[in-house]
Design a protein around this motif. Structure first.
Motif, PDB file in Angstrom:
ATOM      1  N   SER A  63      -0.605  32.688  24.247  1.00  0.00           N
ATOM      2  CA  SER A  63       0.493  33.568  24.622  1.00  0.00           C
ATOM      3  C   SER A  63       1.617  32.666  25.115  1.00  0.00           C
ATOM      4  N   SER A  64       2.839  33.092  24.893  1.00  0.00           N
ATOM      5  CA  SER A  64       3.942  32.237  25.321  1.00  0.00           C
ATOM      6  C   SER A  64       4.583  32.803  26.583  1.00  0.00           C
ATOM      7  N   LYS A  66       5.741  35.897  33.006  1.00  0.00           N
ATOM      8  CA  LYS A  66       5.381  36.617  31.786  1.00  0.00           C
ATOM      9  C   LYS A  66       5.579  38.106  31.999  1.00  0.00           C
ATOM     10  N   PHE A  91       5.619  41.798  29.733  1.00  0.00           N
ATOM     11  CA  PHE A  91       5.223  42.383  28.456  1.00  0.00           C
ATOM     12  C   PHE A  91       6.226  43.461  28.045  1.00  0.00           C
TER      13      PHE A  91
HETATM   14  P1  ADP Z   1       2.887  37.088  23.008  1.00  0.00           P
HETATM   15  O1  ADP Z   1       2.830  35.877  23.870  1.00  0.00           O
HETATM   16  O2  ADP Z   1       3.020  36.773  21.557  1.00  0.00           O
HETATM   17  O3  ADP Z   1       3.870  38.087  23.491  1.00  0.00           O
HETATM   18  P2  ADP Z   1       0.858  38.715  24.256  1.00  0.00           P
HETATM   19  O4  ADP Z   1       0.352  37.891  25.362  1.00  0.00           O
HETATM   20  O5  ADP Z   1       1.841  39.807  24.520  1.00  0.00           O
HETATM   21  O6  ADP Z   1       1.429  37.780  23.079  1.00  0.00           O
HETATM   22  O7  ADP Z   1      -0.427  39.348  23.562  1.00  0.00           O
HETATM   23  C1  ADP Z   1      -0.384  40.553  22.894  1.00  0.00           C
HETATM   24  C2  ADP Z   1      -1.803  41.042  22.706  1.00  0.00           C
HETATM   25  O8  ADP Z   1      -2.324  41.634  23.928  1.00  0.00           O
HETATM   26  C3  ADP Z   1      -1.890  42.126  21.671  1.00  0.00           C
HETATM   27  O9  ADP Z   1      -2.968  41.825  20.821  1.00  0.00           O
HETATM   28  C4  ADP Z   1      -2.156  43.418  22.435  1.00  0.00           C
HETATM   29  O10 ADP Z   1      -2.987  44.270  21.698  1.00  0.00           O
HETATM   30  C5  ADP Z   1      -2.882  42.939  23.676  1.00  0.00           C
HETATM   31  N1  ADP Z   1      -2.630  43.863  24.835  1.00  0.00           N
HETATM   32  C6  ADP Z   1      -1.746  44.871  24.875  1.00  0.00           C
HETATM   33  N2  ADP Z   1      -1.749  45.505  26.066  1.00  0.00           N
HETATM   34  C7  ADP Z   1      -2.658  44.856  26.828  1.00  0.00           C
HETATM   35  C8  ADP Z   1      -3.103  45.004  28.172  1.00  0.00           C
HETATM   36  N3  ADP Z   1      -2.634  45.945  29.015  1.00  0.00           N
HETATM   37  N4  ADP Z   1      -4.012  44.138  28.649  1.00  0.00           N
HETATM   38  C9  ADP Z   1      -4.488  43.178  27.860  1.00  0.00           C
HETATM   39  N5  ADP Z   1      -4.113  42.984  26.567  1.00  0.00           N
HETATM   40  C10 ADP Z   1      -3.203  43.820  26.049  1.00  0.00           C
END
Ligand code: ADP
Ligand code: ADP
Length: 223
Positions: free
Chosen positions: A54-55, A11, A13
């Motif tokens: 989350s994916s 994963k 981000f």
């Molecule tokens: P997806 O699988 O759809 O990509 P994510 O797992 O990226 O989803 O989740 C995004 C969420 O995590 C958002 O709501 C965002 O606000 C939150 N987020 C962003 N930065 C952080 C961080 N550093 N730690 C934890 N949560 C976060």
């Protein structure tokens, strides 16, 4: 046969942080697995992926068996996130209510669970009248009320004092021993992981990999 398998799960981000890299992990039915590691190693990310919140960027999650899936999962987070205006009873009822189960139909199960978490007599209390430990007990009852195959817990007791935490550890083990659901328990506490789990998955601080796995045996005799 594992209930759940992570295969090469990674994963990343959008901010460039890689939380997980090539994680392979099998979870057997009835296991109490701890994901242990320092803050920031990707434990919550792994749990959120298992939960379907989350994916994964790479790899996949496989659920074994007919008709098993993310709907068979219950959650308990560090913040109990109870509805503040609703009674203890109604908070525990919520997941069943969302599935169309009436108050009356749900009542025996809810009363039984509240008894198991030592909250009998508090059905009508609202969250602000409860201690942190009691709120967590409500949260556990709510997580179990749909009889999930898997209970996912993300540092559930981290904000509680030692004594409350110790009691909750004990009560959670009793519940697990009786009801045989599978638990995935995120913690940074070595003590907690050893006390609670029959398997500990140690996650490396960097770069978000599984570092090692320990088979520690059942903490209680399992008849
Ligand atoms: P997806 O699988 O759809 O990509 P994510 O797992 O990226 O989803 O989740 C995004 C969420 O995590 C958002 O709501 C965002 O606000 C939150 N987020 C962003 N930065 C952080 C961080 N550093 N730690 C934890 N949560 C976060
Ligand atoms: P742990 O639960 O072990 O403390 P996390 O899974 O919360 O670790 O986070 C792992 C890494 O991924 C951290 O560096 C964290 O800041 C980052 N992270 C977690 N969620 C997000 C997000 N939604 N967006 C960006 N970065 C995130």
């Amino acid at each position: 046969v594992p209930l759940l398998r992570l295969r090469g799960v990674g994963k990343s981000f959008s901010n460039g942080v890689t939380a997980l890299r090539g994680v392979d992990l099998s979870i057997r039915e009835g296991d109490f697995v701890s994901l242990l590691g320092p803050s920031g190693c990707g434990k919550s990310t792994a749990l959120r992926i298992v939960a379907g919140l989350s994916s994964p960027t790479t790899g996949r999650i496989e659920w074994q068996g007919e008709g098993i899936g993310q709907k068979d999962v219950g959650f308990v987070f560090q913040e109990p996130t109870l509805m503040p205006w609703a009674s203890v009873f109604d908070n525990v009822w919520l997941p069943l209510r969302l599935r169309g189960v009436s108050r009356r139909e749900a009542e025996p199960a809810i009363r039984g669970l509240l008894e198991r978490v030592h909250l009998s007599g508090f059905e009508d209390a609202v969250p602000r009248e409860l201690s942190g430990g009691m709120k967590m007990r409500v949260s556990i009852a709510r997580g179990l009320v749909t009889k999930p195959r898997v209970l996912l817990m993300d540092e559930p007791f981290a904000a509680l004092d030692e004594i409350t935490r110790f009691k909750l550890n004990d009560d959670l083990l009793d519940l697990w021993r009786d009801q045989r659901f599978t638990v995935v328990f995120v913690t940074h506490s070595v003590f907690e992981s050893v006390f609670l789990s029959n398997r500990i998955v140690v996650m490396a601080a960097r770069p978000g990999r599984v570092h090692d796995e320990l088979e520690v045996g059942a903490p209680y005799p399992r008849d």
